[in-house]
Design a protein around this motif. Structure first.
Motif, PDB file in Angstrom:
ATOM      1  N   MET A  42       0.825  -1.209   0.000  1.00  0.00           N
ATOM      2  CA  MET A  42       0.000   0.000   0.000  1.00  0.00           C
ATOM      3  C   MET A  42       0.862   1.264   0.000  1.00  0.00           C
ATOM      4  N   LYS A  43       2.146   1.121   0.336  1.00  0.00           N
ATOM      5  CA  LYS A  43       3.048   2.280   0.305  1.00  0.00           C
ATOM      6  C   LYS A  43       3.188   2.817  -1.115  1.00  0.00           C
ATOM      7  N   ILE A  44       3.110   1.929  -2.108  1.00  0.00           N
ATOM      8  CA  ILE A  44       3.195   2.352  -3.504  1.00  0.00           C
ATOM      9  C   ILE A  44       1.986   3.229  -3.837  1.00  0.00           C
ATOM     10  N   LYS A  45       0.826   2.770  -3.437  1.00  0.00           N
ATOM     11  CA  LYS A  45      -0.410   3.526  -3.687  1.00  0.00           C
ATOM     12  C   LYS A  45      -0.362   4.875  -2.974  1.00  0.00           C
ATOM     13  N   GLU A  46       0.126   4.879  -1.752  1.00  0.00           N
ATOM     14  CA  GLU A  46       0.224   6.107  -0.969  1.00  0.00           C
ATOM     15  C   GLU A  46       1.176   7.110  -1.629  1.00  0.00           C
ATOM     16  N   ALA A  47       2.300   6.619  -2.149  1.00  0.00           N
ATOM     17  CA  ALA A  47       3.267   7.493  -2.822  1.00  0.00           C
ATOM     18  C   ALA A  47       2.651   8.103  -4.071  1.00  0.00           C
ATOM     19  N   ARG A  48       1.912   7.312  -4.841  1.00  0.00           N
ATOM     20  CA  ARG A  48       1.252   7.832  -6.050  1.00  0.00           C
ATOM     21  C   ARG A  48       0.233   8.911  -5.693  1.00  0.00           C
ATOM     22  N   LYS A  49      -0.511   8.682  -4.630  1.00  0.00           N
ATOM     23  CA  LYS A  49      -1.522   9.662  -4.209  1.00  0.00           C
ATOM     24  C   LYS A  49      -0.874  10.946  -3.707  1.00  0.00           C
ATOM     25  N   ASN A  50       0.252  10.826  -3.012  1.00  0.00           N
ATOM     26  CA  ASN A  50       0.965  12.019  -2.550  1.00  0.00           C
ATOM     27  C   ASN A  50       1.436  12.855  -3.737  1.00  0.00           C
ATOM     28  N   ILE A  51       1.962  12.190  -4.759  1.00  0.00           N
ATOM     29  CA  ILE A  51       2.400  12.900  -5.961  1.00  0.00           C
ATOM     30  C   ILE A  51       1.214  13.622  -6.591  1.00  0.00           C
ATOM     31  N   ALA A  52       0.102  12.938  -6.693  1.00  0.00           N
ATOM     32  CA  ALA A  52      -1.099  13.538  -7.295  1.00  0.00           C
ATOM     33  C   ALA A  52      -1.569  14.750  -6.488  1.00  0.00           C
ATOM     34  N   ARG A  53      -1.557  14.636  -5.166  1.00  0.00           N
ATOM     35  CA  ARG A  53      -1.971  15.768  -4.317  1.00  0.00           C
ATOM     36  C   ARG A  53      -1.060  16.972  -4.529  1.00  0.00           C
ATOM     37  N   LEU A  54       0.241  16.715  -4.541  1.00  0.00           N
ATOM     38  CA  LEU A  54       1.206  17.793  -4.728  1.00  0.00           C
ATOM     39  C   LEU A  54       1.018  18.467  -6.078  1.00  0.00           C
ATOM     40  N   GLN A  55       0.843  17.672  -7.121  1.00  0.00           N
ATOM     41  CA  GLN A  55       0.672  18.230  -8.453  1.00  0.00           C
ATOM     42  C   GLN A  55      -0.638  18.996  -8.575  1.00  0.00           C
ATOM     43  N   THR A  56      -1.675  18.534  -7.900  1.00  0.00           N
ATOM     44  CA  THR A  56      -2.965  19.222  -7.930  1.00  0.00           C
ATOM     45  C   THR A  56      -2.857  20.605  -7.306  1.00  0.00           C
ATOM     46  N   ILE A  57      -2.241  20.695  -6.144  1.00  0.00           N
ATOM     47  CA  ILE A  57      -2.084  21.988  -5.471  1.00  0.00           C
ATOM     48  C   ILE A  57      -1.217  22.912  -6.326  1.00  0.00           C
ATOM     49  N   LYS A  58      -0.165  22.365  -6.908  1.00  0.00           N
ATOM     50  CA  LYS A  58       0.718  23.159  -7.766  1.00  0.00           C
ATOM     51  C   LYS A  58      -0.063  23.725  -8.950  1.00  0.00           C
ATOM     52  N   ARG A  59      -0.879  22.904  -9.572  1.00  0.00           N
ATOM     53  CA  ARG A  59      -1.673  23.334 -10.723  1.00  0.00           C
ATOM     54  C   ARG A  59      -2.708  24.378 -10.319  1.00  0.00           C
ATOM     55  N   GLN A  60      -3.330  24.207  -9.173  1.00  0.00           N
ATOM     56  CA  GLN A  60      -4.305  25.191  -8.692  1.00  0.00           C
ATOM     57  C   GLN A  60      -3.645  26.553  -8.514  1.00  0.00           C
ATOM     58  N   ARG A  61      -2.444  26.563  -7.975  1.00  0.00           N
ATOM     59  CA  ARG A  61      -1.719  27.823  -7.793  1.00  0.00           C
ATOM     60  C   ARG A  61      -1.397  28.467  -9.132  1.00  0.00           C
ATOM     61  N   GLU A  62      -0.994  27.645 -10.114  1.00  0.00           N
ATOM     62  CA  GLU A  62      -0.689  28.177 -11.446  1.00  0.00           C
ATOM     63  C   GLU A  62      -1.927  28.822 -12.066  1.00  0.00           C
ATOM     64  N   LEU A  63      -3.071  28.155 -11.934  1.00  0.00           N
ATOM     65  CA  LEU A  63      -4.304  28.689 -12.490  1.00  0.00           C
ATOM     66  C   LEU A  63      -4.721  29.983 -11.791  1.00  0.00           C
ATOM     67  N   ASN A  64      -4.542  30.039 -10.482  1.00  0.00           N
ATOM     68  CA  ASN A  64      -4.878  31.249  -9.729  1.00  0.00           C
ATOM     69  C   ASN A  64      -3.995  32.408 -10.145  1.00  0.00           C
ATOM     70  N   GLN A  65      -2.715  32.152 -10.398  1.00  0.00           N
ATOM     71  CA  GLN A  65      -1.807  33.211 -10.824  1.00  0.00           C
ATOM     72  C   GLN A  65      -2.179  33.714 -12.217  1.00  0.00           C
ATOM     73  N   ASN A  66      -2.616  32.813 -13.094  1.00  0.00           N
ATOM     74  CA  ASN A  66      -3.002  33.213 -14.451  1.00  0.00           C
ATOM     75  C   ASN A  66      -4.276  34.039 -14.454  1.00  0.00           C
ATOM     76  N   GLN A  67      -5.163  33.789 -13.516  1.00  0.00           N
ATOM     77  CA  GLN A  67      -6.415  34.534 -13.444  1.00  0.00           C
ATOM     78  C   GLN A  67      -6.189  35.963 -12.952  1.00  0.00           C
ATOM     79  N   ASN A  68      -5.188  36.133 -12.120  1.00  0.00           N
ATOM     80  CA  ASN A  68      -4.932  37.467 -11.556  1.00  0.00           C
ATOM     81  C   ASN A  68      -4.190  38.343 -12.487  1.00  0.00           C
TER      82      ASN A  68
END
Length: 68
Positions: A42-68
């Motif tokens: 399950m550590k493999i699954k957890e690592a994949r989910k952590n990567i996805a969470r990090l990338q999601t937050i990063k993308r949200q920040r990029e979109l917020n910066q583009n809107q401003n």
């Protein structure tokens, strides 16, 4: 496991570093798992989910910066 609230407190640079670290960890886990089964696969699954969470937050920040 990292929570989204913990990730939001990190800077963009820290998020990028964490993504790299998690990807390296995932690669190492996959390699070790291919050689001999991990005690907790399950550590493999957890690592994949952590990567996805990090990338999601990063993308949200990029979109917020583009809107401003």
């Amino acid at each position: 496991m990292m929570k989204a609230s913990e990730i939001k407190e990190l800077t963009d640079k820290e998020i990028q570093e964490r993504i790299q670290l998690e990807k390296e960890t995932l690669a190492r886990l996959n390699m070790n798992h291919a050689v001999s089964p991990l005690d907790n696969p399950m550590k493999i699954k957890e690592a994949r989910k952590n990567i996805a969470r990090l990338q999601t937050i990063k993308r949200q920040r990029e979109l917020n910066q583009n809107q401003n």
